[in-house]
Design an enzyme around this catalytic site. Structure first.
Site, PDB file in Angstrom:
ATOM      1  N   SER A  76       0.917  -1.132  -0.089  1.00 24.65           N
ATOM      2  CA  SER A  76       0.111  -0.031  -0.084  1.00 24.65           C
ATOM      3  C   SER A  76       0.863   1.352  -0.032  1.00 24.65           C
ATOM      4  O   SER A  76       0.302   2.380  -0.177  1.00 24.65           O
ATOM      5  CB  SER A  76      -0.798   0.070   1.172  1.00 24.65           C
ATOM      6  OG  SER A  76      -1.990  -0.757   1.021  1.00 24.65           O
ATOM      7  N   LYS A  79       0.079   3.783  -2.534  1.00 28.23           N
ATOM      8  CA  LYS A  79      -0.944   5.115  -2.494  1.00 28.23           C
ATOM      9  C   LYS A  79      -0.144   6.187  -2.412  1.00 28.23           C
ATOM     10  O   LYS A  79      -0.867   7.219  -2.597  1.00 28.23           O
ATOM     11  CB  LYS A  79      -1.681   4.553  -1.347  1.00 28.23           C
ATOM     12  CG  LYS A  79      -2.647   3.529  -1.568  1.00 28.23           C
ATOM     13  CD  LYS A  79      -3.640   3.003  -0.275  1.00 28.23           C
ATOM     14  CE  LYS A  79      -4.441   1.939  -0.626  1.00 28.23           C
ATOM     15  NZ  LYS A  79      -3.915   0.684  -0.302  1.00 28.23           N
ATOM     16  N   SER A 136      -5.893   3.558   4.317  1.00 26.79           N
ATOM     17  CA  SER A 136      -5.210   2.687   3.154  1.00 26.79           C
ATOM     18  C   SER A 136      -6.423   2.070   2.501  1.00 26.79           C
ATOM     19  O   SER A 136      -6.242   1.014   1.986  1.00 26.79           O
ATOM     20  CB  SER A 136      -4.397   1.808   3.528  1.00 26.79           C
ATOM     21  OG  SER A 136      -3.560   1.480   2.669  1.00 26.79           O
ATOM     22  N   LYS A 239       3.558   6.759   4.404  1.00 25.47           N
ATOM     23  CA  LYS A 239       2.643   5.688   4.336  1.00 25.47           C
ATOM     24  C   LYS A 239       2.889   4.185   4.625  1.00 25.47           C
ATOM     25  O   LYS A 239       4.323   3.984   4.171  1.00 25.47           O
ATOM     26  CB  LYS A 239       1.981   5.600   2.602  1.00 25.47           C
ATOM     27  CG  LYS A 239       1.000   4.758   2.421  1.00 25.47           C
ATOM     28  CD  LYS A 239      -0.265   5.226   2.906  1.00 25.47           C
ATOM     29  CE  LYS A 239      -1.479   4.213   2.919  1.00 25.47           C
ATOM     30  NZ  LYS A 239      -1.135   3.092   3.557  1.00 25.47           N
TER      31      LYS A 239
END
Length: 394
Positions: A76, A79, A136, A239
């Site tokens: 993730s 992202k 997320s 992130k």
């Protein structure tokens, strides 16, 4: 000498020789422990991450790296690019945060981390972006991608185009959420560059810095998965990511005393190890380096004379932060100076390059930052110029 005395002397000699021998053996073993093996490398920072990098974004200095160009899945952390493309579109004025984003069946079908969007559900673009940055949410990623580009495929193409514009040689996106897919990869260095670019965008920074957010009128609470925002002094963006293939991953940023670092770790094995490894690497950087700051980005650093303009002077601003990263103890001896012409002719446009801010040490240039005009200065009319000449005479 009696037989008894001979026995006593013999035993004493034996005990003495054993004691000396043991002492010599112990000394040899101790010496072995203190002497590094042939070809050994002095102890330094080690990380369990498969790849890692610590980047100082102003100068581009790599303070630490391990396999930073290795192509790996990033889960993730993908992202970051999703948010970068989306927030850039908002900043350009192509979309508004108040836009209603409609959930498609394609977005609804997304598994993994999500906010459980229903087919046809409408949510503001701002709420969707918050769900991506904090929760997320894979379903929100697809919904936003379709809203901005018409399809996830077109959005992913925009992600790859952005990667090319940043000269990222070890990155390729197949989706906008980071679920495992063939040929979906990046490197620790490339992720650091993506986060560096994102931090230039105020909306991107706001989203990635938020610790919590109330969604659906407070019925759905979002908590940022980047726990460094709570656990590490100065942490302000980043992130997380995890899949079985990528393991634990984290790209994060922190700033202390004017010194910012971006840290990326990919492929750590243990739960929360992406946090502990990142904090260890940040600590390594802050223990060894210091930032010598001369001017913040956009700060006024002087005045420049304007000829034939409606104003006689214009403020000169630093286009980027004027800062040098050095090893601790080497902070002194830097000499800053402004390289500017005596004057500049109107018209002058805000943001127009007018000179340079140069930092030197021991006669050697170590940093050069562009200087720009801080305001528009239109050209004075002929009548204004004539009055100015008369005023100077009388």
């Amino acid at each position: 000498m009696s037989k008894r005395r001979w026995v006593i002397l013999l035993v004493a000699a034996l005990v003495f020789s054993m004691t000396v021998g043991q002492a010599a053996w112990a000394a040899q073993e101790a010496a072995k422990e203190k002497t590094p093996a042939k070809g050994a490398v002095p102890a330094g920072l080690e990380t369990t991450a498969e790849a890692a990098v610590l980047l100082e974004p102003v100068t581009g200095k790599i303070a630490y790296e391990k396999e930073m160009d290795k192509r790996l899945p990033m889960a993730s952390v993908t992202k970051l690019m999703t948010l970068l493309v989306a927030t850039d579109a908002v900043e350009k004025g192509d979309f508004k945060l108040t836009d209603n984003v409609v959930t498609s069946e394609n977005a609804w079908e997304m598994g993994g981390s999500q906010i459980y969007l229903e087919i046809g559900e409408e949510m503001s673009l701002w709420d969707m972006l918050a769900a991506i940055g904090l929760q997320s949410a894979n379903d929100a990623c697809v919904a936003v991608a379709e809203h901005i580009m018409g399809s996830e495929e077109a959005f992913v193409e925009a992600m790859n185009d952005k990667a090319k514009s940043l000269a990222l040689e070890n990155t390729n996106f197949v989706n906008c959420h980071g679920l495992t897919a063939d040929n979906h990869y990046t490197s620790a260095y490339d992720l650091a560059q993506i986060l560096k670019e994102g931090l230039k965008n105020p909306l991107f920074r706001k989203i990635t810095a938020m610790k919590e957010y109330d969604l659906r009128g407070g019925a759905f609470k979002l908590w940022n998965t980047n726990k460094l925002l709570w656990w590490y002094d100065g942490a302000d963006a980043g992130k997380t990511g995890w899949t079985e293939a990528a393991k634990y991953c984290l790209a994060s940023s922190a700033e202390r005393n004017g010194l910012r670092f971006i840290c990326v770790v990919l492929g750590t094995e243990q739960v929360r190890s992406h946090f502990s490894e990142s904090m260890k690497i940040f600590d390594y950087g802050y223990a060894r380096y210091k930032s010598v700051n001369f001017a913040e980005q956009g700060a006024g650093v002087g005045q420049l004379k304007v000829s034939k303009g409606q104003s006689d002077m214009v403020e000169v601003q630093a286009l980027d932060k004027v800062s040098v990263i050095v090893s601790k103890g080497e902070e002194k001896g830097f000499e800053p100076k402004l390289e500017l012409p005596e004057s500049i002719n109107a018209p002058v446009q805000k943001g127009q390059e007018v000179g340079s801010y140069v930092v030197s040490k021991n006669g050697q240039e170590v940093l050069r930052v562009k200087l720009v005009a801080g305001a528009d200065v239109p050209k004075a009319s002929l009548g204004q110029q004539m009055r100015r000449v008369l005023d100077s005479v009388y």
